[in-house]
Design an enzyme around this catalytic site. Structure first.
Site, PDB file in Angstrom:
ATOM      1  N   GLU A 206      36.622  33.668  40.529  1.00  0.00           N
ATOM      2  CA  GLU A 206      38.102  33.075  40.333  1.00  0.00           C
ATOM      3  C   GLU A 206      38.843  33.839  41.424  1.00  0.00           C
ATOM      4  OE1 GLU A 206      38.956  31.012  38.147  1.00  0.00           O
ATOM      5  OE2 GLU A 206      37.267  31.046  36.633  1.00  0.00           O
ATOM      6  N   CYS A 240      47.821  34.710  40.433  1.00  0.00           N
ATOM      7  CA  CYS A 240      47.031  33.981  41.198  1.00  0.00           C
ATOM      8  C   CYS A 240      47.581  32.701  41.262  1.00  0.00           C
ATOM      9  CB  CYS A 240      45.785  34.031  40.678  1.00  0.00           C
ATOM     10  SG  CYS A 240      45.509  33.381  39.039  1.00  0.00           S
TER      11      CYS A 240
HETATM   12  P1  NAD Z   1      40.454  42.573  44.992  1.00  0.00           P
HETATM   13  O1  NAD Z   1      39.398  41.477  45.566  1.00  0.00           O
HETATM   14  O2  NAD Z   1      40.786  43.492  46.005  1.00  0.00           O
HETATM   15  O3  NAD Z   1      39.731  43.330  43.539  1.00  0.00           O
HETATM   16  C1  NAD Z   1      39.079  42.595  42.462  1.00  0.00           C
HETATM   17  C2  NAD Z   1      38.183  43.535  42.132  1.00  0.00           C
HETATM   18  O4  NAD Z   1      37.014  43.705  43.056  1.00  0.00           O
HETATM   19  C3  NAD Z   1      38.396  45.046  41.759  1.00  0.00           C
HETATM   20  O5  NAD Z   1      38.121  45.378  40.291  1.00  0.00           O
HETATM   21  C4  NAD Z   1      37.795  45.709  43.022  1.00  0.00           C
HETATM   22  O6  NAD Z   1      37.402  46.959  42.551  1.00  0.00           O
HETATM   23  C5  NAD Z   1      36.601  44.974  43.291  1.00  0.00           C
HETATM   24  N1  NAD Z   1      36.100  45.172  44.540  1.00  0.00           N
HETATM   25  C6  NAD Z   1      36.641  45.815  45.803  1.00  0.00           C
HETATM   26  N2  NAD Z   1      35.825  45.820  46.515  1.00  0.00           N
HETATM   27  C7  NAD Z   1      34.518  45.145  46.009  1.00  0.00           C
HETATM   28  C8  NAD Z   1      33.279  44.781  46.650  1.00  0.00           C
HETATM   29  N3  NAD Z   1      32.927  45.219  48.021  1.00  0.00           N
HETATM   30  N4  NAD Z   1      32.339  44.372  45.932  1.00  0.00           N
HETATM   31  C9  NAD Z   1      32.502  44.185  44.397  1.00  0.00           C
HETATM   32  N5  NAD Z   1      33.816  44.197  43.976  1.00  0.00           N
HETATM   33  C10 NAD Z   1      34.714  44.701  44.718  1.00  0.00           C
HETATM   34  O7  NAD Z   1      41.626  41.632  44.510  1.00  0.00           O
HETATM   35  P2  NAD Z   1      42.883  42.354  43.962  1.00  0.00           P
HETATM   36  O8  NAD Z   1      43.509  42.790  44.862  1.00  0.00           O
HETATM   37  O9  NAD Z   1      42.738  43.321  42.624  1.00  0.00           O
HETATM   38  O10 NAD Z   1      43.491  40.869  43.163  1.00  0.00           O
HETATM   39  C11 NAD Z   1      44.245  40.078  43.942  1.00  0.00           C
HETATM   40  C12 NAD Z   1      43.550  38.863  44.221  1.00  0.00           C
HETATM   41  O11 NAD Z   1      42.924  38.084  43.105  1.00  0.00           O
HETATM   42  C13 NAD Z   1      44.584  37.707  44.832  1.00  0.00           C
HETATM   43  O12 NAD Z   1      43.819  37.110  45.831  1.00  0.00           O
HETATM   44  C14 NAD Z   1      44.684  36.755  43.498  1.00  0.00           C
HETATM   45  O13 NAD Z   1      45.165  35.365  43.929  1.00  0.00           O
HETATM   46  C15 NAD Z   1      43.479  36.904  42.928  1.00  0.00           C
HETATM   47  N6  NAD Z   1      43.272  36.510  41.693  1.00  0.00           N
HETATM   48  C16 NAD Z   1      42.904  35.491  41.259  1.00  0.00           C
HETATM   49  C17 NAD Z   1      42.919  35.112  39.597  1.00  0.00           C
HETATM   50  C18 NAD Z   1      42.171  33.943  39.198  1.00  0.00           C
HETATM   51  O14 NAD Z   1      42.030  33.829  38.218  1.00  0.00           O
HETATM   52  N7  NAD Z   1      41.570  32.894  40.143  1.00  0.00           N
HETATM   53  C19 NAD Z   1      43.502  35.904  38.743  1.00  0.00           C
HETATM   54  C20 NAD Z   1      44.014  37.009  39.279  1.00  0.00           C
HETATM   55  C21 NAD Z   1      44.214  37.201  40.726  1.00  0.00           C
END
Ligand code: NAD
Length: 453
Positions: A206, A240
């Site tokens: 997502e 998002c």
């Molecule tokens: P992010 O990708 O930085 O982090 C998301 C999660 O991934 C966190 O728990 C983080 O600890 C983990 N993570 C970090 N590095 C990782 C790795 N190497 N391997 C696996 N997991 C890892 O995202 P964010 O900054 O928390 O959120 C913002 C983004 O999320 C925006 O792009 C937003 O559009 C998107 N988003 C999408 C939805 C949706 O439903 N489609 C909902 C909310 C946010």
């Protein structure tokens, strides 16, 4: 990893399979959330400055409704469904049953730190899995309360929260979970997919992206202005599916911008960045990034900053060069770039030249245009004459496509995402047509051609 082995062992015991067990766990989760509503609200206020109303609307109430929906429909979702067999398989019967993957990993982001961890958990429990949740390290208060909530609801062998940052998350994705549900950025999504490929673990991603909000000259402009202002100011634009940019007919641009400014004023007053009901940005780095973007283009409205409370007022900006980060990267904050078009024929080519967005919003009264854009533009989901609300209907699968993700969640789609459709053909013991067995003759070949065509 010990926790994963513990969960795999528990899953293999079959304890999570009965639908009654799953419903009981969902009821426990529901009651515990109700009992912990206050600490959850406080955590969301501390992490993101969310008002009580917004916290309930987009996080707590949202999750409660998701649980209620799952409890109501679970028996029917989990029931094996018969499928009619073709004539050449007569008299066999086909059946499909959604079966849990086993051990599921949920990785969630910081912007809706409660909802985006617990709503997938609801689907995971409904499907019959054991689950590990790794919430975002950037919403520490909510992550802590989540840990307490899950600890007080479930045994670790069934469901557990693991705290940690990118390193912990990367370590988890390297493990042989049976399913990974990731919500976050496209950059990290790619890493998750790469790690999952090692074990061929099925994944739902997502992700985010630049969700356009298109307003044509036939739209109800005052209503469009109110709904766009609302969708963009939720969680201070850190949503998002927030409208990422406006794509508006030049003829109605002035009226729309004035309308949005008026609505924002009626929501939050003269200084939204000082209003306690208006959320804050998640951390200093994010605040700096958004504040720096305010210097781009021409300010149409907003622009106020409150460094002490990490708040930036909802802001509209136009006259941006095409390579401005406001037009090339996901804004994920309270700035709404405005781009105009002169001819509606420009809409589809503009969309097609960009990655497929998570959401698309179209404000129009023109049914032909609505049909054309909805059928030809590629996007995860969206609204006609509204913003954001499509994700709050559990009947609508929610997810992205291409750069904005793969797979869906919410309601039945979430249940299906966390399970595998196991298909079984029950063959007859009475009839065994010899035609399929060697040695093959011309006669058997002509019968085969008769059935398979
Ligand atoms: P992010 O990708 O930085 O982090 C998301 C999660 O991934 C966190 O728990 C983080 O600890 C983990 N993570 C970090 N590095 C990782 C790795 N190497 N391997 C696996 N997991 C890892 O995202 P964010 O900054 O928390 O959120 C913002 C983004 O999320 C925006 O792009 C937003 O559009 C998107 N988003 C999408 C939805 C949706 O439903 N489609 C909902 C909310 C946010």
């Amino acid at each position: 990893m010990e926790l994963l082995s513990l969960q795999k062992e528990y899953f293999q015991s079959g304890a999570t399979l009965p639908v009654e067990f799953r419903i009981r766990q969902l009821k426990t989760l529901y009651q515990t959330i109700l009992a912990m509503e206050e600490p959850i609200q406080e955590a969301l206020l501390a992490d993101l400055g969310k008002s009580q109303f917004e916290s309930y609307e987009t996080e707590i109430g949202f999750v409660l409704a998701e649980i209620t929906h799952a409890i109501r429909h679970l028996k029917s979702w989990a029931r094996p469904k018969g499928r009619v067999s073709p004539l050449f398989l007569f008299p066999s019967k086909g059946r499909v049953q959604q079966v849990p993957y086993g051990s599921a990993l949920i990785l969630s982001p910081w912007n809706y730190p409660f909802q985006l961890a617990v709503a997938p958990l609801v689907s995971s429990i409904a499907a019959g899995n054991c689950t590990v949740i790794k919430p975002s390290e950037l919403a520490p208060r909510t992550t802590e309360v989540l840990g307490e909530l899950i600890d007080s609801c479930f045994e670790k062998r069934f469901c557990a929260v693991l705290q940690g940052g990118a390193e912990t998350a990367a370590r988890l994705t390297a493990l042989p979970f049976d399913f990974i549900f990731f919500t976050g950025s496209s950059q990290v999504g790619k890493k998750v997919l790469a790690a999952a490929s090692e074990h061929l673990t099925p994944v739902v991603l997502e992700l985010g992206g630049k969700s356009p909000c298109i307003v044509d000259s036939t739209a109800d402009i005052p209503l469009a202005a109110r709904r766009i202002a609302w969708g963009k100011s939720l969680c201070a634009g850190q949503t998002c599916v927030a409208p990422d940019y406006l794509f508006v007919d030049r003829k109605v641009k002035g009226q729309l911008v004035e309308g949005i400014e008026r609505e924002l004023h009626s929501f939050f007053g003269d200084r939204p960045e000082r209003n306690p009901q208006y959320p804050k940005l998640i951390n200093d780095a994010h605040f700096e990034r958004i504040s720096a973007l305010l210097a781009q283009g021409n300010l149409l409205c907003g622009g106020g900053v409150n460094q002490e409370e990490r708040k930036v007022a909802p802001t509209l900006i136009d006259q941006l060069p095409e390579d401005s980060p406001l037009l090339t990267e996901e804004v994920f904050g309270p700035i709404l770039p405005v781009v105009t078009y002169d001819d509606p024929a420009q809409i589809l080519p503009y969309l097609e030249a960009r990655p497929k967005p998570l959401a698309l919003y179209l404000f129009t009264r023109d049914k032909d245009r609505e049909r054309e854009i909805l059928s030809r533009a590629q996007f995860g989901g969206g609204c006609v004459n509204d913003t954001v609300l499509h994700l709050s209907s559990p009947g609508l699968p929610f997810g992205g496509v291409g750069a904005s993700g793969m797979g869906s969640c919410h309601g039945k789609a979430g249940f299906e995402a966390f399970s595998h459709p196991k298909s079984v053909l029950h063959s007859s013991l009475r009839l065994d047509l010899p035609v399929r067995y060697p040695p093959y003759s011309d006669h058997s070949f002509s019968i085969l051609r008769c059935f398979l065509r």
